[in-house]
Structure formats: C-alpha cells, structure tokens
Design a protein around this motif. Structure first.
Motif, mmCIF file in Angstrom:
data_model
loop_
_atom_site.group_PDB
_atom_site.id
_atom_site.type_symbol
_atom_site.label_atom_id
_atom_site.label_comp_id
_atom_site.label_asym_id
_atom_site.label_seq_id
_atom_site.Cartn_x
_atom_site.Cartn_y
_atom_site.Cartn_z
ATOM 1 N N PRO A 1 0.853 -1.340 -0.080
ATOM 2 C CA PRO A 1 -0.016 -0.096 -0.035
ATOM 3 C C PRO A 1 0.927 1.279 -0.034
ATOM 4 N N THR A 2 0.569 2.125 -0.903
ATOM 5 C CA THR A 2 1.168 3.371 -0.806
ATOM 6 C C THR A 2 0.908 4.482 0.429
ATOM 7 N N THR A 3 -0.390 4.218 1.074
ATOM 8 C CA THR A 3 -0.611 4.672 2.195
ATOM 9 C C THR A 3 -0.597 3.537 3.511
ATOM 10 N N PRO A 4 0.069 3.835 4.464
ATOM 11 C CA PRO A 4 0.070 2.970 5.545
ATOM 12 C C PRO A 4 -1.204 2.377 5.931
ATOM 13 N N LEU A 5 -1.302 1.185 6.192
ATOM 14 C CA LEU A 5 -2.580 0.505 6.766
ATOM 15 C C LEU A 5 -2.331 -0.193 7.977
ATOM 16 N N SER A 6 -3.410 -0.258 8.927
ATOM 17 C CA SER A 6 -3.089 -1.317 10.168
ATOM 18 C C SER A 6 -4.471 -1.761 10.571
ATOM 19 N N ASP A 7 -4.576 -2.946 11.388
ATOM 20 C CA ASP A 7 -5.892 -3.272 12.113
ATOM 21 C C ASP A 7 -5.075 -3.651 13.422
ATOM 22 N N ASP A 8 -6.107 -4.390 14.124
ATOM 23 C CA ASP A 8 -5.949 -4.864 15.282
ATOM 24 C C ASP A 8 -4.481 -5.963 15.524
ATOM 25 N N ASP A 9 -4.026 -6.561 14.595
ATOM 26 C CA ASP A 9 -3.023 -7.326 14.426
ATOM 27 C C ASP A 9 -1.687 -6.442 14.191
ATOM 28 N N GLY A 10 -1.834 -5.091 13.773
ATOM 29 C CA GLY A 10 -0.733 -4.429 13.457
ATOM 30 C C GLY A 10 -0.646 -3.874 12.081
ATOM 31 N N PRO A 11 0.615 -3.505 11.520
ATOM 32 C CA PRO A 11 0.824 -2.681 10.235
ATOM 33 C C PRO A 11 0.366 -3.718 9.091
ATOM 34 N N ILE A 12 -0.336 -3.519 8.072
ATOM 35 C CA ILE A 12 -0.638 -4.306 6.829
ATOM 36 C C ILE A 12 0.253 -3.845 6.045
ATOM 37 N N THR A 13 0.924 -4.942 5.547
ATOM 38 C CA THR A 13 2.223 -4.782 4.297
ATOM 39 C C THR A 13 1.802 -5.343 2.945
#
Length: 236
Positions: free
Chosen positions: A91-103
């Motif tokens: 992702p060009t824009t950082p994403l995250s959820d309850d488990d941490g960063p989404i790569t």
C-alpha cells in the motif's frame, strides 16, 4: 387527412423504438452492486459482467482495486466453473488493524473461466462476489477499473471516468459511492465473512434454524394428544 397524422406519429414512434433497441447493448456495462456503501464499513460487492458480443463469450474478468484508497481485506466468493486469482501489492498509504501494520493489499482480482462451456455466453451475464472492508473514510467514491476478455481475443476496458459535466463515457469504470456511516448501520462495524454475510446475518440464520425444531416438538405434542384421546374413546 385525419388518418395521416396518427400514421405519421406511429412511424416516428416505431423509428425511435428501433433506435433505442439497437442502442440497448451499449448500456450493458460491467457494474458494481450495490452502488452505495457506508464509509468505514464492511460489505459484499457484486461485480456483474454481461456478455455484449453476438458471437464471442467472456472468458476472463479482471477488476482493479484502487491504490489511492486501499482496502485492507478482500475475499472472493467461489463461482462454479471459474477460478479467482488475487494479485497483491504494497500500500502507498500505510494501513493497520488490530494485528498491526498491513504490508500487502489486493490490487487486482481476476476471474477466469475453467472451460469454454463455463464462459459467459452471448446474451448471458455472470456475477462475481467479494467481501471487502473497511471501506475508505476519506473518499466519496471509489472506482474499480475492469477488463473484460472475450474468446476471440478482444478486450473491453471499462476504465473511463465520467465527464466533468456528469456525462457517461462509452466504457465507464464501475463506481461505488461512499456515504457517511450512521450509528444504526450494522454493516459499518460488523466485518463480513468469506461468503459476504455479516455476524448479524448469522445470528438471524441461527434463530431461523431453531424454527424447524420447535415445529417438530409441537407436532409431536399434538400427535401424542390425539393418540391419547383415541385410546380414551376406545376404553369408553
């Protein structure tokens, strides 16, 4: 003279009707349904692909997911006779959820017919479901550009944006309009399952599954009462 005008009017209507009929296939676009969904929510999206050719069948549908407004979770629903393949990217824009960063996020989903008989035949359409979320909260709409491949090798690119004056292009990209989520909108907070149903849907299914058991118990009680009454009548 009184008959001439009605006949002329009928001729005009017939001509207009013929033109509309001939132009009808131009409106058979690849679309996303429903056309609206709440921001920040989870939902099931259905991509509907009609076959517009008179002689060739549709063998592949590729849907591109927006990179400027990435969606963290994308799950496909099995379609008999079709194989789904997902392509991921960073992702060009950082994403995250309850488990941490989404790569990694899904950038495209491609559905391919397993055989010629499974392809979308002329005059037919097919639907492809995905469970997605959470939807962007910083956009009013997102586009899903789509490529439609035919058995004769031709490709129709549903990638064009609407004009500034709102006019629809010849090959418009499927567009999902995003609306502000309300507090009462369960889909805004309940993630969808792989089949596209929310947890609330499963709760309803659970309640419905109890109905046959209750009806069976009632039937047994009624049958037992009837049998008892029959025995009493015989003894009398």
């Amino acid at each position: 003279m009184k008959l001439t005008r009605p006949l002329a009017a009928a001729g005009v209507l017939s001509t207009v009707g013929s033109l509309l009929f001939l132009g009808a296939p131009a409106f058979a676009h690849v679309t996303v349904n429903p056309g609206t969904a709440p921001q920040g929510g989870y939902t099931k999206l259905t991509f509907r692909a009609p076959d517009e050719s008179d002689t060739a069948s549709t063998t592949k549908i590729e849907v591109q997911f927006p990179s400027d407004h990435p969606i963290a979770s994308v799950r496909t629903r099995p379609v008999p006779g079709w194989t789904a393949k997902t392509t991921t990217t960073k992702p060009t824009t950082p994403l995250s959820d309850d488990d941490g960063p989404i790569t990694e996020i899904v950038s495209t989903v491609t559905w391919t017919a397993d055989s010629a008989k499974d392809a979308i035949q002329p005059g037919q359409f097919q639907e492809f479901d995905v469970s997605v979320g959470p939807l962007p909260t910083d956009a009013d709409q997102i586009e899903f550009k789509a490529l439609q491949t035919y058995s004769d090798g031709s490709i129709v690119r549903w990638i064009e944006e609407a004009g500034a004056d709102g006019t629809e292009p010849e090959h418009p990209a499927p567009v999902l309009t995003l609306t502000p989520a309300s507090a009462d909108d369960a889909s805004a907070t309940a993630p969808a399952t792989a089949s596209g149903a929310s947890s609330a849907d499963h709760a309803d299914d659970s309640d419905d599954s109890k109905a046959p058991l209750i009806l069976s118990i009632i039937a047994l009680v009624v049958a037992a009462g009837a049998a008892g009454a029959s025995v009493l009548r015989r003894r009398a």
